[in-house]
Design a protein around this motif. Structure first.
Motif, PDB file in Angstrom:
ATOM      1  N   MET A 129       0.556  -1.058   0.112  1.00 16.36           N
ATOM      2  CA  MET A 129       0.171   0.119   0.328  1.00 16.36           C
ATOM      3  C   MET A 129       0.508   0.793   0.013  1.00 16.36           C
ATOM      4  N   THR A 130       1.121   2.149  -0.758  1.00 18.80           N
ATOM      5  CA  THR A 130       1.273   3.399  -0.806  1.00 18.80           C
ATOM      6  C   THR A 130       0.613   4.298   0.151  1.00 18.80           C
ATOM      7  N   ALA A 131       2.336   5.555  -0.058  1.00 16.87           N
ATOM      8  CA  ALA A 131       1.436   6.896   0.744  1.00 16.87           C
ATOM      9  C   ALA A 131       0.398   7.352   0.420  1.00 16.87           C
ATOM     10  N   HIS A 132      -0.275   7.000  -0.881  1.00 11.60           N
ATOM     11  CA  HIS A 132      -1.887   7.682  -1.660  1.00 11.60           C
ATOM     12  C   HIS A 132      -2.954   7.084  -2.229  1.00 11.60           C
ATOM     13  N   ALA A 133      -3.080   5.617  -0.938  1.00 13.85           N
ATOM     14  CA  ALA A 133      -3.956   4.505  -0.852  1.00 13.85           C
ATOM     15  C   ALA A 133      -5.194   5.557  -0.495  1.00 13.85           C
ATOM     16  N   THR A 134      -5.739   4.990  -1.035  1.00 11.10           N
ATOM     17  CA  THR A 134      -7.477   5.543  -0.734  1.00 11.10           C
ATOM     18  C   THR A 134      -8.077   4.969   0.698  1.00 11.10           C
ATOM     19  N   GLU A 135      -7.514   4.132   0.830  1.00 11.13           N
ATOM     20  CA  GLU A 135      -8.623   2.663   2.256  1.00 11.13           C
ATOM     21  C   GLU A 135      -6.440   3.104   3.133  1.00 11.13           C
ATOM     22  N   PRO A 136      -7.420   2.838   4.583  1.00 18.65           N
ATOM     23  CA  PRO A 136      -6.587   2.720   5.454  1.00 18.65           C
ATOM     24  C   PRO A 136      -6.366   1.058   5.562  1.00 18.65           C
ATOM     25  N   ARG A 137      -5.157   0.769   6.835  1.00 16.11           N
ATOM     26  CA  ARG A 137      -5.087  -0.085   6.966  1.00 16.11           C
ATOM     27  C   ARG A 137      -5.965  -0.652   8.400  1.00 16.11           C
ATOM     28  N   LEU A 138      -6.061  -1.975   8.377  1.00 23.78           N
ATOM     29  CA  LEU A 138      -6.967  -1.824   9.949  1.00 23.78           C
ATOM     30  C   LEU A 138      -5.768  -2.787  10.690  1.00 23.78           C
ATOM     31  N   GLU A 139      -5.125  -2.113  12.179  1.00 26.18           N
ATOM     32  CA  GLU A 139      -4.505  -2.939  12.849  1.00 26.18           C
ATOM     33  C   GLU A 139      -5.198  -2.549  14.268  1.00 26.18           C
ATOM     34  N   PHE A 140      -4.450  -3.557  14.699  1.00 26.05           N
ATOM     35  CA  PHE A 140      -5.249  -4.304  16.160  1.00 26.05           C
ATOM     36  C   PHE A 140      -3.545  -3.499  17.346  1.00 26.05           C
ATOM     37  N   VAL A 141      -3.456  -3.377  18.730  1.00 28.37           N
ATOM     38  CA  VAL A 141      -2.815  -3.182  19.908  1.00 28.37           C
ATOM     39  C   VAL A 141      -3.682  -3.449  20.842  1.00 28.37           C
ATOM     40  N   GLN A 142      -2.901  -5.104  21.792  1.00 29.75           N
ATOM     41  CA  GLN A 142      -3.553  -5.368  23.014  1.00 29.75           C
ATOM     42  C   GLN A 142      -3.160  -3.600  23.958  1.00 29.75           C
ATOM     43  N   CYS A 143      -4.247  -3.427  25.010  1.00 36.20           N
ATOM     44  CA  CYS A 143      -3.748  -2.313  25.739  1.00 36.20           C
ATOM     45  C   CYS A 143      -4.598  -3.451  26.820  1.00 36.20           C
ATOM     46  N   LEU A 144      -4.062  -2.888  28.633  1.00 37.11           N
ATOM     47  CA  LEU A 144      -4.547  -3.227  29.902  1.00 37.11           C
ATOM     48  C   LEU A 144      -5.240  -2.469  30.377  1.00 37.11           C
ATOM     49  N   ASP A 145      -6.682  -2.943  30.857  1.00 36.50           N
ATOM     50  CA  ASP A 145      -7.218  -1.579  31.554  1.00 36.50           C
ATOM     51  C   ASP A 145      -7.390  -2.266  32.799  1.00 36.50           C
ATOM     52  N   ALA A 146      -7.665  -1.907  33.612  1.00 36.63           N
ATOM     53  CA  ALA A 146      -8.318  -2.068  35.364  1.00 36.63           C
ATOM     54  C   ALA A 146      -8.451  -4.279  35.882  1.00 36.63           C
ATOM     55  N   LEU A 147      -9.537  -4.427  35.288  1.00 39.81           N
ATOM     56  CA  LEU A 147      -9.485  -5.665  35.107  1.00 39.81           C
ATOM     57  C   LEU A 147      -8.941  -6.970  34.091  1.00 39.81           C
ATOM     58  N   ASP A 148      -8.385  -5.880  33.004  1.00 36.65           N
ATOM     59  CA  ASP A 148      -7.909  -7.321  31.828  1.00 36.65           C
ATOM     60  C   ASP A 148      -7.597  -6.985  30.498  1.00 36.65           C
ATOM     61  N   LEU A 149      -7.447  -7.323  29.728  1.00 36.71           N
ATOM     62  CA  LEU A 149      -6.926  -7.125  28.486  1.00 36.71           C
ATOM     63  C   LEU A 149      -7.355  -6.148  27.585  1.00 36.71           C
ATOM     64  N   HIS A 150      -7.618  -5.859  26.479  1.00 36.68           N
ATOM     65  CA  HIS A 150      -8.570  -5.807  25.613  1.00 36.68           C
ATOM     66  C   HIS A 150      -7.407  -4.901  24.116  1.00 36.68           C
ATOM     67  N   LYS A 151      -8.271  -5.115  23.027  1.00 35.09           N
ATOM     68  CA  LYS A 151      -7.943  -4.368  21.928  1.00 35.09           C
ATOM     69  C   LYS A 151      -7.902  -3.564  21.083  1.00 35.09           C
ATOM     70  N   MET A 152      -7.590  -2.634  20.815  1.00 36.53           N
ATOM     71  CA  MET A 152      -7.660  -1.159  20.366  1.00 36.53           C
ATOM     72  C   MET A 152      -7.154  -1.130  19.200  1.00 36.53           C
ATOM     73  N   ALA A 153      -8.438  -1.036  17.924  1.00 36.72           N
ATOM     74  CA  ALA A 153      -8.253  -0.903  17.135  1.00 36.72           C
ATOM     75  C   ALA A 153      -8.026   0.494  16.264  1.00 36.72           C
ATOM     76  N   TYR A 154      -6.772   0.472  15.366  1.00 39.37           N
ATOM     77  CA  TYR A 154      -7.013   1.616  14.214  1.00 39.37           C
ATOM     78  C   TYR A 154      -6.390   1.689  13.389  1.00 39.37           C
ATOM     79  N   TRP A 155      -6.748   2.034  12.355  1.00 40.84           N
ATOM     80  CA  TRP A 155      -6.336   2.718  11.410  1.00 40.84           C
ATOM     81  C   TRP A 155      -5.448   3.727  10.743  1.00 40.84           C
ATOM     82  N   GLU A 156      -4.652   3.328   9.821  1.00 45.00           N
ATOM     83  CA  GLU A 156      -3.368   3.564   9.379  1.00 45.00           C
ATOM     84  C   GLU A 156      -3.395   3.381   7.690  1.00 45.00           C
ATOM     85  N   TRP A 157      -3.045   4.572   7.736  1.00 49.70           N
ATOM     86  CA  TRP A 157      -2.478   5.694   5.778  1.00 49.70           C
ATOM     87  C   TRP A 157      -1.058   5.931   6.357  1.00 49.70           C
ATOM     88  N   GLY A 158      -0.589   6.064   4.826  1.00 48.31           N
ATOM     89  CA  GLY A 158       0.725   6.160   4.625  1.00 48.31           C
ATOM     90  C   GLY A 158       1.089   5.295   5.049  1.00 48.31           C
TER      91      GLY A 158
END
Length: 295
Positions: A1-30
């Motif tokens: 995917m190039t920097a001029h793509a018209t659609e982003p990549r969907l990625e996930f990162v695992q995060c810690l909260d008070a009770l458990d782990l959760h995945k946060m999605a993020y949309w990445e361009w460029g």
């Protein structure tokens, strides 16, 4: 995917909260290896695809990352709804920035995303280099909070995209004027299919409204005091954007923000309330010029 793509990549990162782990999605361009990273964070009941137009405009210069804050969009829902709080969101963003391996980032935050940005920018050794606060400040008008509370977390169901778009337009008049197709583009990512039945529902956990609606006047006053303390601790270059008709950020508060803390540069958009959505060319241009140093 190039920097001029018209659609982003969907990625996930695992995060810690008070009770458990959760995945946060993020949309990445460029380009993934671009060291210039821009993080764009949405408002209370929105999601990361709100920034598509801005991300397309800047993805040749930045690696643009637009998270779905936990409980929204493609991110997980929390077990404990009281975890839907700005300090917890700040912690998730620290995890995200570590995942991106970014030493410095620029930040665009709309409403709640601006509060998260203020929290992160106020910390010692913050990674934020430039900060854009979109129609939000330490003092939030109670009338606007009451308006948001009328619809936040309602179990809405829609027969199709057009019905959903009409409803979202009715509660989002402050966003400004859009073509029909532009409004459909802003609406599509806000929806998901209803399990085992026809129709669509909003793409967020209704429980995000639990801490919001539990806020007492006393707690709100304490929160404002703490937010001003955070704001006064910010040292990075700051651009404050305001819809001229905003019911959430008053002109008085905005002007105070130009005198305190980072002494934000204020820019107002006529014909817009809460909040500018960076679809209009003039709104994109103001952000681009500030971030790229041409303003």
């Amino acid at each position: 995917m190039t920097a001029h793509a018209t659609e982003p990549r969907l990625e996930f990162v695992q995060c810690l909260d008070a009770l458990d782990l959760h995945k946060m999605a993020y949309w990445e361009w460029g380009e993934r290896d671009n060291p210039h990273v821009l993080v764009c964070v949405h408002g209370l009941s929105r999601q990361g695809r709100d920034f598509d137009t801005l991300a397309r405009a800047l993805s040749s210069r930045y690696r643009v990352v637009c998270p779905d804050v936990v409980g929204r969009g493609r991110s997980d829902w929390l077990t404990d709804p009281l975890g839907y709080q700005v300090p917890a969101y700040v912690a998730d963003m620290v995890t995200l920035i570590a995942r991106l391996n970014a030493h410095h980032v620029d930040w665009v935050g709309t409403s709640m995303g601006g509060l998260i940005g203020m929290g992160l920018a106020s910390l010692h050794n913050t990674p934020i280099r430039k900060l854009v606060l979109n129609d939000v400040g330490p003092r939030i008008q109670p009338e606007a909070l009451a308006r948001i509370g009328e619809y936040l977390g309602l179990p809405m169901r829609f027969k199709d995209l057009d019905e959903a778009a009409e409803y979202l337009a009715s509660i989002s008049a402050g966003f400004g004027k859009f073509t029909h197709e532009q409004w459909l583009e802003l609406t599509r990512p806000m929806l998901k299919a209803v399990d085992d039945s026809p129709g669509l529902q909003l793409h967020y956990d209704p429980a995000i409204g639990v801490p919001f609606k539990a806020m007492s006047p006393e707690a709100a006053a304490l929160a404002e005091q703490m937010l001003w303390q955070r704001y006064d601790s910010i040292h990075c270059q700051t651009l404050l954007l305001r819809g001229a008709d905003s019911d959430l950020l008053t002109r008085e508060t905005a002007e105070e923000m130009t005198r305190r803390g980072p002494k934000a540069h204020l820019h107002e958009f006529a014909g817009v309330g809460h909040a500018p959505m960076f679809v209009a060319d003039n709104q994109v241009a103001v952000v681009r010029d500030f971030l790229l140093g041409t303003a």
